[in-house]
Design a protein around this motif. Structure first.
Motif, PDB file in Angstrom:
ATOM      1  N   GLN A 388       0.824  -1.207   0.000  1.00 15.31           N
ATOM      2  CA  GLN A 388       0.000   0.000   0.000  1.00 15.31           C
ATOM      3  C   GLN A 388       0.857   1.256   0.000  1.00 15.31           C
ATOM      4  O   GLN A 388       0.540   2.246  -0.677  1.00 15.31           O
ATOM      5  N   ALA A 389       1.961   1.221   0.751  1.00 16.62           N
ATOM      6  CA  ALA A 389       2.844   2.387   0.823  1.00 16.62           C
ATOM      7  C   ALA A 389       3.547   2.644  -0.507  1.00 16.62           C
ATOM      8  O   ALA A 389       3.638   3.792  -0.961  1.00 16.62           O
ATOM      9  N   VAL A 390       4.038   1.576  -1.136  1.00 16.55           N
ATOM     10  CA  VAL A 390       4.715   1.733  -2.431  1.00 16.55           C
ATOM     11  C   VAL A 390       3.747   2.299  -3.468  1.00 16.55           C
ATOM     12  O   VAL A 390       4.079   3.221  -4.230  1.00 16.55           O
ATOM     13  N   ILE A 391       2.535   1.745  -3.498  1.00 19.92           N
ATOM     14  CA  ILE A 391       1.526   2.220  -4.448  1.00 19.92           C
ATOM     15  C   ILE A 391       1.189   3.685  -4.171  1.00 19.92           C
ATOM     16  O   ILE A 391       1.099   4.512  -5.083  1.00 19.92           O
ATOM     17  N   GLY A 392       0.996   4.011  -2.883  1.00 18.09           N
ATOM     18  CA  GLY A 392       0.646   5.375  -2.524  1.00 18.09           C
ATOM     19  C   GLY A 392       1.686   6.379  -2.965  1.00 18.09           C
ATOM     20  O   GLY A 392       1.356   7.442  -3.514  1.00 18.09           O
ATOM     21  N   LEU A 393       2.954   6.068  -2.754  1.00 13.50           N
ATOM     22  CA  LEU A 393       4.022   6.977  -3.159  1.00 13.50           C
ATOM     23  C   LEU A 393       4.068   7.137  -4.675  1.00 13.50           C
ATOM     24  O   LEU A 393       4.230   8.251  -5.192  1.00 13.50           O
ATOM     25  N   ALA A 394       3.920   6.030  -5.388  1.00 14.78           N
ATOM     26  CA  ALA A 394       3.965   6.095  -6.854  1.00 14.78           C
ATOM     27  C   ALA A 394       2.789   6.887  -7.410  1.00 14.78           C
ATOM     28  O   ALA A 394       2.946   7.723  -8.315  1.00 14.78           O
ATOM     29  N   VAL A 395       1.585   6.643  -6.865  1.00 11.55           N
ATOM     30  CA  VAL A 395       0.401   7.350  -7.354  1.00 11.55           C
ATOM     31  C   VAL A 395       0.465   8.824  -6.979  1.00 11.55           C
ATOM     32  O   VAL A 395       0.064   9.695  -7.763  1.00 11.55           O
ATOM     33  N   ALA A 396       0.970   9.137  -5.797  1.00 13.19           N
ATOM     34  CA  ALA A 396       1.107  10.536  -5.385  1.00 13.19           C
ATOM     35  C   ALA A 396       2.037  11.290  -6.332  1.00 13.19           C
ATOM     36  O   ALA A 396       1.743  12.426  -6.746  1.00 13.19           O
ATOM     37  N   ALA A 397       3.155  10.670  -6.683  1.00  9.32           N
ATOM     38  CA  ALA A 397       4.086  11.315  -7.610  1.00  9.32           C
ATOM     39  C   ALA A 397       3.456  11.499  -8.985  1.00  9.32           C
ATOM     40  O   ALA A 397       3.601  12.547  -9.623  1.00  9.32           O
ATOM     41  N   THR A 398       2.720  10.489  -9.440  1.00 11.60           N
ATOM     42  CA  THR A 398       2.059  10.574 -10.740  1.00 11.60           C
ATOM     43  C   THR A 398       1.011  11.677 -10.750  1.00 11.60           C
ATOM     44  O   THR A 398       0.927  12.473 -11.685  1.00 11.60           O
ATOM     45  N   ALA A 399       0.191  11.722  -9.699  1.00 11.17           N
ATOM     46  CA  ALA A 399      -0.856  12.739  -9.616  1.00 11.17           C
ATOM     47  C   ALA A 399      -0.267  14.136  -9.538  1.00 11.17           C
ATOM     48  O   ALA A 399      -0.851  15.099 -10.052  1.00 11.17           O
ATOM     49  N   GLY A 400       0.881  14.266  -8.891  1.00  8.05           N
ATOM     50  CA  GLY A 400       1.492  15.578  -8.756  1.00  8.05           C
ATOM     51  C   GLY A 400       2.133  16.091 -10.024  1.00  8.05           C
ATOM     52  O   GLY A 400       2.199  17.307 -10.246  1.00  8.05           O
ATOM     53  N   LEU A 401       2.577  15.170 -10.892  1.00 10.55           N
ATOM     54  CA  LEU A 401       3.378  15.579 -12.048  1.00 10.55           C
ATOM     55  C   LEU A 401       2.633  15.562 -13.378  1.00 10.55           C
ATOM     56  O   LEU A 401       2.978  16.313 -14.288  1.00 10.55           O
ATOM     57  N   LEU A 402       1.622  14.692 -13.523  1.00  7.08           N
ATOM     58  CA  LEU A 402       0.987  14.522 -14.833  1.00  7.08           C
ATOM     59  C   LEU A 402      -0.385  15.177 -14.893  1.00  7.08           C
ATOM     60  O   LEU A 402      -1.109  15.188 -13.899  1.00  7.08           O
ATOM     61  N   PRO A 403      -0.776  15.708 -16.060  1.00  3.91           N
ATOM     62  CA  PRO A 403      -2.083  16.355 -16.214  1.00  3.91           C
ATOM     63  C   PRO A 403      -3.206  15.327 -16.287  1.00  3.91           C
ATOM     64  O   PRO A 403      -3.002  14.175 -16.647  1.00  3.91           O
ATOM     65  N   ILE A 404      -4.431  15.777 -15.999  1.00  2.00           N
ATOM     66  CA  ILE A 404      -5.571  14.876 -15.887  1.00  2.00           C
ATOM     67  C   ILE A 404      -5.949  14.253 -17.226  1.00  2.00           C
ATOM     68  O   ILE A 404      -6.380  13.103 -17.297  1.00  2.00           O
ATOM     69  N   ASP A 405      -5.756  15.001 -18.347  1.00  2.01           N
ATOM     70  CA  ASP A 405      -6.174  14.453 -19.636  1.00  2.01           C
ATOM     71  C   ASP A 405      -5.294  13.279 -20.049  1.00  2.01           C
ATOM     72  O   ASP A 405      -5.767  12.271 -20.557  1.00  2.01           O
ATOM     73  N   LEU A 406      -3.979  13.384 -19.797  1.00  2.00           N
ATOM     74  CA  LEU A 406      -3.072  12.289 -20.148  1.00  2.00           C
ATOM     75  C   LEU A 406      -3.349  11.065 -19.283  1.00  2.00           C
ATOM     76  O   LEU A 406      -3.310   9.924 -19.759  1.00  2.00           O
ATOM     77  N   LEU A 407      -3.639  11.292 -17.999  1.00  2.00           N
ATOM     78  CA  LEU A 407      -3.935  10.169 -17.106  1.00  2.00           C
ATOM     79  C   LEU A 407      -5.236   9.485 -17.491  1.00  2.00           C
ATOM     80  O   LEU A 407      -5.319   8.255 -17.571  1.00  2.00           O
ATOM     81  N   GLY A 408      -6.270  10.290 -17.754  1.00  2.00           N
ATOM     82  CA  GLY A 408      -7.594   9.734 -18.015  1.00  2.00           C
ATOM     83  C   GLY A 408      -7.675   8.923 -19.283  1.00  2.00           C
ATOM     84  O   GLY A 408      -8.475   7.988 -19.380  1.00  2.00           O
ATOM     85  N   GLU A 409      -6.839   9.236 -20.278  1.00  2.00           N
ATOM     86  CA  GLU A 409      -6.907   8.536 -21.562  1.00  2.00           C
ATOM     87  C   GLU A 409      -6.610   7.051 -21.446  1.00  2.00           C
ATOM     88  O   GLU A 409      -7.136   6.242 -22.196  1.00  2.00           O
ATOM     89  N   MET A 410      -5.762   6.688 -20.485  1.00  2.00           N
ATOM     90  CA  MET A 410      -5.321   5.304 -20.389  1.00  2.00           C
ATOM     91  C   MET A 410      -6.224   4.433 -19.523  1.00  2.00           C
ATOM     92  O   MET A 410      -6.158   3.212 -19.583  1.00  2.00           O
ATOM     93  N   VAL A 411      -7.051   5.063 -18.712  1.00  2.00           N
ATOM     94  CA  VAL A 411      -7.820   4.300 -17.734  1.00  2.00           C
ATOM     95  C   VAL A 411      -8.881   3.422 -18.380  1.00  2.00           C
ATOM     96  O   VAL A 411      -8.995   2.231 -18.086  1.00  2.00           O
ATOM     97  N   SER A 412      -9.675   3.991 -19.276  1.00  2.00           N
ATOM     98  CA  SER A 412     -10.814   3.257 -19.842  1.00  2.00           C
ATOM     99  C   SER A 412     -10.390   2.020 -20.623  1.00  2.00           C
ATOM    100  O   SER A 412     -11.000   0.960 -20.501  1.00  2.00           O
TER     101      SER A 412
END
Length: 499
Positions: A388-412
């Motif tokens: 959980q800690a490893v995932i949290g750190l990785a996701v926090a860094a991703t959320a802080g650095l990448l824009p929402i449109d680039l992130l959202g494109e890959m989810v669906s």
């Protein structure tokens, strides 16, 4: 001794083809998630209400508070209610398939575990790697949206945090000439939720239940208040004429909007990742999966009907469409409550997605496909704390650095691929192991699972080629990891278990 790594194929064969297509038996999957003393590795702390709240917490978020307005204004008009119904029906078929597999194989790991039992190790790895796009990237996407709502609410009180610390690196900000450095609120909410999840499943579920209850209450108020101010003329024409561009109004727009709002339903499958923590998985999981999806589909349809009935659909193309209804009915006091509900709603989505990701990586590590650190349980909290800690750190860094449109494109696209494989897994196990007891059975099999596969493929076909290209690159990276480290780890794990 029956062991977790006994396969249905010949054991001891070191050939590549026999190794990567090794399947696990249902019994092996169950045994792989039991501790040395024979007790479940994870605590069974969740009942049907908590599981249903987990599903509602994952679904009610960006869909109601963000996507509804854009889908109506750009693609479907008032017929966006049909788009939500279509997307909900497609997810309902998949939910039935999840319910059958989750009761048949009540272990953590969700789609990953189901595919391991049907299609084999290499496909299990691919779908496990693919689910990172749904859970980790999905959590990062929602965290960026959470940051936007927080900044908006602070502005209501005359507070303005430094713009360079509320936007992704190099991204545009509301201040002219100022570019983003790091989205601090987005990273902060991920870390806060991660800390809660590390502390325990029961505690996390209680907080989730409270926030789900609050946001449902606010959504209910919006539906009731807005319903009293509906102008039926705003629903005419119900399906606006096609503008000449595919997907912009007309029935093609209804279909395109269905693909857009599909993102709103992402996360209901996270209920199945909690199978090993359900008190009575055979009874509680179908209730959690189908119940949460039914509630959320009804709410989406009701909210979209109110939005397009109170405000002309063309005016809904804004990041906070519910605020348009509040402005129209003249209740500014409700605006703050809606923003708080939006923050609560998005927080529960982040919580459920991070919860699900940790359980999937936990299952993969238990099979040797990932390092053992992901399978370690906290001695006090009995949660996969390190994972959980490893995932949290990785996701926090991703959320802080990448824009929402680039992130959202890959989810669906990652989610749709996983959903399609779940439908395939149901059909495969029905043919290969018809004798297994199934507490819950998908009706009209194989017709409904086939419809589920077709629905997922149709929605995937509507995604742009750039998204497909990124998926191919992502899967190539995953295969490289599997062939260089994952496969060897799984074989070492199998040999150690056999001794």
């Amino acid at each position: 001794m029956t062991l977790a790594c006994r396969s249905e194929q010949a054991k001891g064969d070191d050939s590549l083809s026999r190794s990567i297509f090794t399947r696990k038996t249902i019994e092996d999957l169950r045994l792989s998630q039991v501790s040395a003393d024979g007790e479940p590795a994870l605590r069974r702390a969740l009942g049907p209400f908590s599981l249903m709240a987990l599903g509602v917490g994952a679904i009610i978020g960006a869909g109601i508070f963000v996507l509804t307005g854009a889908a109506a204004a750009r693609y479907a008009g008032p017929a966006v209610v049909l788009s939500f119904a279509l997307a909900g029906c497609a997810c309902a078929i998949v939910a039935l398939c999840y319910a059958e597999l989750a009761t048949l194989i009540p272990v953590s790991g969700s789609t990953y575990s189901y595919v391991y039992a049907t299609l084999g190790e290499v496909f299990a790895w691919i779908i496990g790697w693919d689910l990172v796009l749904e859970y980790a990237m999905g959590a990062a996407t929602v965290a960026v949206g959470w940051s936007g709502y927080l900044v908006s609410m602070l502005a209501s009180f005359g507070l303005s945090p430094p713009p360079q610390f509320t936007a992704s690196y190099g991204g545009a900000t509301a201040a002219p000439g100022v570019v983003g450095l790091f989205n601090v609120p987005a990273a902060a909410i991920v870390l806060a939720v991660t800390g809660l999840l590390v502390m325990g499943t029961r505690e996390s579920a209680r907080v989730n239940n409270l926030m789900v209850g609050f946001k449902l209450a606010v959504v209910g108020v919006v539906i009731v208040v807005g319903g009293l101010h509906i102008a039926p003329a705003n629903w005419t024409p119900f399906v606006p004429a096609n503008t000449g561009d595919f997907g912009h109004f007309g029935y093609s727009g209804v279909l395109r909007a269905a693909a857009v709002v599909f993102f709103a339903y992402i996360g209901f499958d996270a209920v199945s990742t909690a199978a090993q923590e359900a008190r009575d998985p055979q009874r509680d999981l179908p209730i959690g999966l189908i119940g949460s999806l039914t509630i959320c589909t009804a709410l989406y349809i009701a909210v979209s009907a109110v939005l397009t009935g109170v405000v002309p659909f063309a005016a809904l193309d804004r990041p906070d469409p519910i605020s348009a209804v509040i402005d129209a009915v003249g209740m500014p006091a409700l605006a703050v409550a809606v923003k708080i509900a939006a923050l609560a709603g998005l927080t529960t989505v982040i919580l459920v997605l991070l919860f699900g990701q940790a359980r999937i990586l936990f299952a993969m590590a238990r099979d040797g496909l990932l390092p053992d650190v992901f399978a370690r349980l906290h001695p006090r909290f009995h949660t996969p704390a390190a994972s959980q800690a490893v995932i949290g750190l990785a996701v926090a860094a991703t959320a802080g650095l990448l824009p929402i449109d680039l992130l959202g494109e890959m989810v669906s696209i990652g989610t749709l691929a996983a959903f399609a494989l779940v439908c395939v897994a149901v059909m495969h196990l029905r043919r290969r192991h018809p004798e297994l007891p199934r507490p819950f059975r998908v009706p009209l099999e194989p017709a409904l699972p086939i419809l589920g596969v077709l629905a997922c493929l149709i929605l995937m076909a509507g995604l742009p080629w750039q998204t497909w290209a990124r998926l191919v690159v992502w899967l190539a990276i995953g295969m490289a990891i599997y062939l260089t480290t994952g496969r060897q780890g799984a074989r070492r794990h199998a040999k150690a278990a056999a001794n």
